[in-house]
Design an enzyme around this catalytic site. Structure first.
Site, PDB file in Angstrom:
ATOM      1  CB  CYS A   1      -2.133  -2.749   5.425  1.00 26.05           C
ATOM      2  SG  CYS A   1      -3.851  -2.193   5.356  1.00 26.05           S
TER       3      CYS A   1
ATOM      4  CG  ASP B   1      -1.925  -1.168   1.206  1.00 28.83           C
ATOM      5  OD1 ASP B   1      -1.882  -1.978   0.264  1.00 28.83           O
ATOM      6  OD2 ASP B   1      -2.717  -1.288   2.158  1.00 28.83           O
TER       7      ASP B   1
ATOM      8  CE  LYS C   1      -4.076  -4.032   1.643  1.00 28.38           C
ATOM      9  NZ  LYS C   1      -4.908  -3.064   2.385  1.00 28.38           N
TER      10      LYS C   1
END
Ligand code: VGL
Ligand code: ZN
Length: 357
Positions: free
Chosen positions: A269, A103, A224
């Site tokens: 994450c 990310d 995701k």
């Protein structure tokens, strides 16, 4: 005085490396390895290229020994050593390495969920240089970029908080909910959800990878958080484990043994992904200086959790030696031995030989 420790050589031009290793460490020549002889193998295995030999606690040596002494007679015989060689030693000396960059998207660096506004006040852009450097100097076997990729009506967005009924047990109601609060939406079953600013909306600028992140040609993107009803911190599964991404299937296909994890946010994450990687059975390495997070306490907790699950936390300047099998960590050797006891583990389901590229 220390016994001389022969090096472990796995390259096998005439098929004799395994036998040569066994014989070299069978010091008393009884054609089987006792715990002391096995300990010498571990001293040869778990070292770095500066000549440092990592300490392995006696209890761990015993536990690893027992994995390979399958008939529990106190010795590893030549037959038992085959498994040890093919599935354990070969992997330790020549792992199959995946790099997972989590990310590294605009919104977390300078957009709507800029992590520098969170309590730890860390700057996401600082990870770009060490990550790019690793991509330049280290030869990973596979490189993945994950992207948080939410639809506009995503359950985690504060401005969507009134779209779904709240459970009675929720500590805050929809009218008073603020960003970063945790609420409980009605079930069944009731679902805890942390509320975030609207971020990483599919196809928006905020969801793009940062322009200064090097994206390699054969890099694989994993999306995701695409289900509006459930959040997804881990790159493996959503938070309710309803569905998985293709990450694990792709890792297995490549025969991956080791996963290097970095990115944003460390305590959200990245942490969830590293813990899931360990739970599936991968040897997992968190690259500390290639991560930035939201909360100091949660970042510390993330590292502790990885270490207590037999992963390691390293600096990026340690990665190259590890990838190339020159710096071999006992924690990861222990992790692998424990996984080999479990037939469901991703590492039990691969054979010990590197796939031909
Ligand atoms: C993340 C908060 C919400 C992350 C994603 O990538 O760490 N954090 N969604
Ligand atoms: Zn998100």
């Amino acid at each position: 005085m220390d016994s001389p420790t022969p090096p472990i050589v796995i390259d096998d031009p005439n098929g004799s490396a395994m036998d040569a290793c066994f014989t070299a460490f069978d010091k008393d020549g009884d054609d089987r390895l006792n715990l002391g002889e096995f300990t010498l193998i571990c001293r040869a295995l778990f070292r770095n290229d500066k000549g440092h030999i990592y300490d392995v606690p006696a209890e761990r040596l015993q536990q690893i020994f027992e994995v390979f002494d399958t008939d529990a007679d106190g010795y590893i015989d030549r037959e038992e050593f085959k498994f040890c060689w093919n599935r354990w030693i070969k992997t330790i000396v020549r792992p199959v390495n995946a790099f997972l960059i989590v990310d590294v998207q605009n919104d977390f660096i300078s957009g709507s969920l800029d992590i520098s506004n969170c309590s730890a006040q860390q700057k996401g852009h600082e990870i770009l240089e060490p990550i790019n450097n690793l991509l330049e100097i280290v030869e990973f076997d596979a490189i993945f970029y994950s992207l948080d990729w939410h639809p506009s009506d995503h359950v985690s967005f504060i401005d969507n908080v009134k779209m779904r009924p709240m459970d009675e047990s929720s500590p805050v109601d929809a009218d008073s909910a603020q960003v970063f609060d945790t609420v409980i939406f009605a079930g069944p079953p009731p679902m805890k959800q942390r509320l975030w600013p609207r971020h990483c909306v599919q196809d928006s600028w905020g969801a793009e990878l940062h322009k200064d992140l090097k994206v390699v040609d054969n890099g694989i993107k994993i999306y995701k958080g695409t289900n509006p009803e459930v959040d997804s911190y881990s790159v493996f599964w959503d938070n309710k484990k309803l569905s998985d991404t293709t990450l694990n299937a792709q890792l297995k296909m490549k025969g991956t043994t080791d996963i290097y994890v970095c990115g944003l946010a460390y305590d959200v994450c990245v942490g969830a992904t590293a813990v899931d990687a360990l739970s599936v059975g991968y040897r997992t390495i968190l690259i500390d200086d290639c991560c930035r997070g939201t909360d100091f306490h949660d970042i510390e907790h993330t590292k502790e959790k990885v270490i207590s699950n037999h992963g390691v936390v390293v600096h990026s300047n340690e990665v190259r030696g590890m990838i190339e099998g020159r710096d071999r960590r006992p924690e990861l050797g222990y992790k692998l031995a424990m996984e080999l006891k479990n037939p469901d583990s991703a590492l039990s389901q691969r054979n010990g030989i590197r796939p031909i590229d």
